[in-house]
Design an enzyme around this catalytic site. Structure first.
Site, PDB file in Angstrom:
ATOM      1  N   ALA A  67      38.814  48.285  31.749  1.00 21.10           N
ATOM      2  CA  ALA A  67      40.021  47.708  31.341  1.00 21.10           C
ATOM      3  C   ALA A  67      40.834  47.428  32.743  1.00 21.10           C
ATOM      4  O   ALA A  67      40.991  48.313  33.476  1.00 21.10           O
ATOM      5  CB  ALA A  67      41.090  48.302  30.236  1.00 21.10           C
ATOM      6  N   GLY A 112      35.486  50.212  29.841  1.00 22.05           N
ATOM      7  CA  GLY A 112      34.880  49.091  29.133  1.00 22.05           C
ATOM      8  C   GLY A 112      33.910  48.394  29.904  1.00 22.05           C
ATOM      9  O   GLY A 112      33.281  47.492  29.221  1.00 22.05           O
ATOM     10  N   GLU A 115      31.035  50.062  28.302  1.00 17.74           N
ATOM     11  CA  GLU A 115      31.073  49.612  26.911  1.00 17.74           C
ATOM     12  C   GLU A 115      30.440  48.226  26.826  1.00 17.74           C
ATOM     13  O   GLU A 115      29.842  47.843  25.879  1.00 17.74           O
ATOM     14  CB  GLU A 115      32.529  49.485  26.306  1.00 17.74           C
ATOM     15  CG  GLU A 115      32.933  51.089  26.134  1.00 17.74           C
ATOM     16  CD  GLU A 115      34.432  51.176  25.689  1.00 17.74           C
ATOM     17  OE1 GLU A 115      35.358  50.659  26.412  1.00 17.74           O
ATOM     18  OE2 GLU A 115      34.492  51.785  24.436  1.00 17.74           O
ATOM     19  N   GLU A 135      37.741  56.642  30.452  1.00 17.44           N
ATOM     20  CA  GLU A 135      39.005  56.833  29.387  1.00 17.44           C
ATOM     21  C   GLU A 135      39.848  58.191  29.596  1.00 17.44           C
ATOM     22  O   GLU A 135      41.145  57.921  29.637  1.00 17.44           O
ATOM     23  CB  GLU A 135      38.779  56.183  28.270  1.00 17.44           C
ATOM     24  CG  GLU A 135      38.422  54.585  28.436  1.00 17.44           C
ATOM     25  CD  GLU A 135      36.870  54.332  28.323  1.00 17.44           C
ATOM     26  OE1 GLU A 135      36.041  55.376  28.751  1.00 17.44           O
ATOM     27  OE2 GLU A 135      36.399  53.220  28.283  1.00 17.44           O
TER      28      GLU A 135
HETATM   29  N1  COA Z   1      41.948  47.861  36.652  1.00 18.09           N
HETATM   30  C1  COA Z   1      42.731  47.455  37.784  1.00 18.09           C
HETATM   31  N2  COA Z   1      42.336  47.422  38.964  1.00 18.09           N
HETATM   32  C2  COA Z   1      41.366  47.946  39.419  1.00 18.09           C
HETATM   33  C3  COA Z   1      40.442  48.772  38.315  1.00 18.09           C
HETATM   34  C4  COA Z   1      40.639  48.777  37.052  1.00 18.09           C
HETATM   35  N3  COA Z   1      40.011  49.123  36.193  1.00 18.09           N
HETATM   36  N4  COA Z   1      39.526  49.176  39.096  1.00 18.09           N
HETATM   37  C5  COA Z   1      39.716  48.889  40.433  1.00 18.09           C
HETATM   38  N5  COA Z   1      40.715  48.118  40.715  1.00 18.09           N
HETATM   39  C6  COA Z   1      41.288  47.840  41.763  1.00 18.09           C
HETATM   40  C7  COA Z   1      41.985  48.772  42.950  1.00 18.09           C
HETATM   41  O1  COA Z   1      43.280  48.886  42.171  1.00 18.09           O
HETATM   42  C8  COA Z   1      41.809  47.996  43.966  1.00 18.09           C
HETATM   43  O2  COA Z   1      42.786  46.980  44.081  1.00 18.09           O
HETATM   44  P1  COA Z   1      43.720  46.844  45.490  1.00 18.09           P
HETATM   45  O3  COA Z   1      42.800  46.449  46.416  1.00 18.09           O
HETATM   46  O4  COA Z   1      44.893  45.745  45.237  1.00 18.09           O
HETATM   47  O5  COA Z   1      44.313  48.119  45.905  1.00 18.09           O
HETATM   48  C9  COA Z   1      40.500  47.043  43.923  1.00 18.09           C
HETATM   49  O6  COA Z   1      40.246  47.080  42.458  1.00 18.09           O
HETATM   50  C10 COA Z   1      39.286  47.943  44.535  1.00 18.09           C
HETATM   51  O7  COA Z   1      39.531  49.484  43.985  1.00 18.09           O
HETATM   52  P2  COA Z   1      39.519  50.655  44.791  1.00 18.09           P
HETATM   53  O8  COA Z   1      39.974  51.812  43.792  1.00 18.09           O
HETATM   54  O9  COA Z   1      40.287  50.340  46.168  1.00 18.09           O
HETATM   55  O10 COA Z   1      37.656  50.860  45.197  1.00 18.09           O
HETATM   56  P3  COA Z   1      37.134  52.199  45.485  1.00 18.09           P
HETATM   57  O11 COA Z   1      35.700  51.693  45.904  1.00 18.09           O
HETATM   58  O12 COA Z   1      37.689  52.912  46.245  1.00 18.09           O
HETATM   59  O13 COA Z   1      37.055  52.754  43.833  1.00 18.09           O
HETATM   60  C11 COA Z   1      36.657  52.705  41.444  1.00 18.09           C
HETATM   61  C12 COA Z   1      36.024  52.002  42.879  1.00 18.09           C
HETATM   62  C13 COA Z   1      35.698  51.904  40.465  1.00 18.09           C
HETATM   63  C14 COA Z   1      35.920  54.131  41.463  1.00 18.09           C
HETATM   64  C15 COA Z   1      37.952  52.992  41.285  1.00 18.09           C
HETATM   65  O14 COA Z   1      38.704  51.703  41.538  1.00 18.09           O
HETATM   66  C16 COA Z   1      38.220  53.308  39.686  1.00 18.09           C
HETATM   67  O15 COA Z   1      38.363  54.485  39.515  1.00 18.09           O
HETATM   68  N6  COA Z   1      38.688  52.495  39.222  1.00 18.09           N
HETATM   69  C17 COA Z   1      39.156  52.754  37.793  1.00 18.09           C
HETATM   70  C18 COA Z   1      38.143  52.784  36.835  1.00 18.09           C
HETATM   71  C19 COA Z   1      38.487  53.276  35.357  1.00 18.09           C
HETATM   72  O16 COA Z   1      39.247  54.410  35.072  1.00 18.09           O
HETATM   73  N7  COA Z   1      38.312  52.451  34.540  1.00 18.09           N
HETATM   74  C20 COA Z   1      38.353  52.965  33.095  1.00 18.09           C
HETATM   75  C21 COA Z   1      39.865  52.025  32.863  1.00 18.09           C
HETATM   76  S1  COA Z   1      40.279  52.376  31.016  1.00 18.09           S
END
Ligand code: COA
Length: 261
Positions: A67, A112, A115, A135
């Site tokens: 999400a 998601g 999912e 989550e």
């Molecule tokens: N929602 C919104 N933005 C997201 C996102 C999400 N679920 N996942 C990544 N992004 C964005 C980051 O904010 C970042 O944006 P920015 O460049 O404007 O700062 C960009 O995507 C790149 O992500 P970043 O975190 O810098 O990359 P990374 O390689 O260091 O880490 C992840 C990758 C996937 C491990 C990390 O982004 C993450 O943990 N995301 C959330 C995953 C999550 O918890 N999903 C479940 C949601 S319910």
């Protein structure tokens, strides 16, 4: 098919490819993307020309990071709230598709995102993919089918371990626990999924649909009811032209020409 803002859609040789296209945010799913996924799968569910569907994420790094977390902090309008209520429905719309759906997991499949992969029938992961229902780390639980589909796939204990810890596991571990069917070299998930899709798409259309229905519906039934379903579908298949064509082609030592009738 109309064009979309957050997804790419293409059909080639009866295989449709749906690509989540927000690579800047690791293909995070916002309201627009969920609505567009709903629309594309609604159209696919009644599209007899598409025999297999592949789902993937744009870019090299992510299938989908789940999400869009930015929406968690933005105040939502009543319309948006009503729209969000539909969020798991795009996966329910995927459930309505009679075609096999293959996830090409090219990188992160989190929350998601996983999912979405779980709503597919088969999963192929790149060796550098990372999967998790994360989550719980945000004080929420999976709301897109994860608490139900994951235990049905890998068993209650392993599913609970993943959901309660929010752990991210590598592709090799996902393969070991049966969360994905195959692991392929980095950068090759879409290619492998497309090849598999083409192999499947060569089969007779009605047999393909009934095979998926028998397995997918059958797992939710008692063995007795499942066997009944299988029997009914097998009997129905005896009425097709393609069944005769399959037998003739075998005896005449040639490739079958399916008509889908
Ligand atoms: N929602 C919104 N933005 C997201 C996102 C999400 N679920 N996942 C990544 N992004 C964005 C980051 O904010 C970042 O944006 P920015 O460049 O404007 O700062 C960009 O995507 C790149 O992500 P970043 O975190 O810098 O990359 P990374 O390689 O260091 O880490 C992840 C990758 C996937 C491990 C990390 O982004 C993450 O943990 N995301 C959330 C995953 C999550 O918890 N999903 C479940 C949601 S319910």
């Amino acid at each position: 098919m109309k064009s979309y803002e957050t997804i790419l859609y293409q059909v080639e040789e009866q295989v449709a490819t749906v690509t989540l296209n927000r690579p800047d945010v690791h293909n995070a799913q916002n309201d627009t993307l969920r609505r567009e996924m709903y629309d594309v799968f609604a159209a696919l569910s009644v599209d007899d020309d598409v025999k297999v569907i592949v789902v993937t994420g744009a870019g090299e790094r992510a299938f989908s990071a789940g999400a869009d977390i930015r929406e968690f902090v933005a105040p939502a309008s009543p319309t948006q709230l009503r729209e969000r209520r539909k969020r798991i429905e795009y996966r329910a719309m995927m459930d309505r598709c009679a075609q096999p759906i293959i996830a090409a997991i090219n990188g992160f499949a989190l929350g998601g995102g996983l999912e979405l992969a779980l709503a597919c029938d088969l999963r192929i992961a790149a060796e550098n993919a990372t999967l998790g229902l994360t989550e719980i780390n945000l004080a929420i639980i999976p709301g897109g089918g994860g608490t139900q589909r994951l235990p049905r796939l890998i068993g209650k204990g392993k599913a609970l371990e993943m959901i309660l810890t929010g752990a991210r596991i590598p592709a090799a571990e996902a393969l070991r626990i049966g969360l994905v069917e195959r692991v392929v070299p980095a950068g090759e998930a879409l290619k492998a999924a497309t090849e598999l899709a083409r192999t499947i798409a060569e089969k007779a259309p009605i047999a393909l649909r009934y095979a998926k229905e028998a397995v997918v519906k059958g797992v939710g039934m008692s063995l007795e009811d499942g066997l009944r379903l299988e029997g009914d579908l097998s009997t129905l298949l005896r009425t097709t032209d393609d069944r005769l064509e399959g037998a003739k082609a075998f005896l005449e030592k040639r490739k079958p020409r399916w008509t889908g009738k």
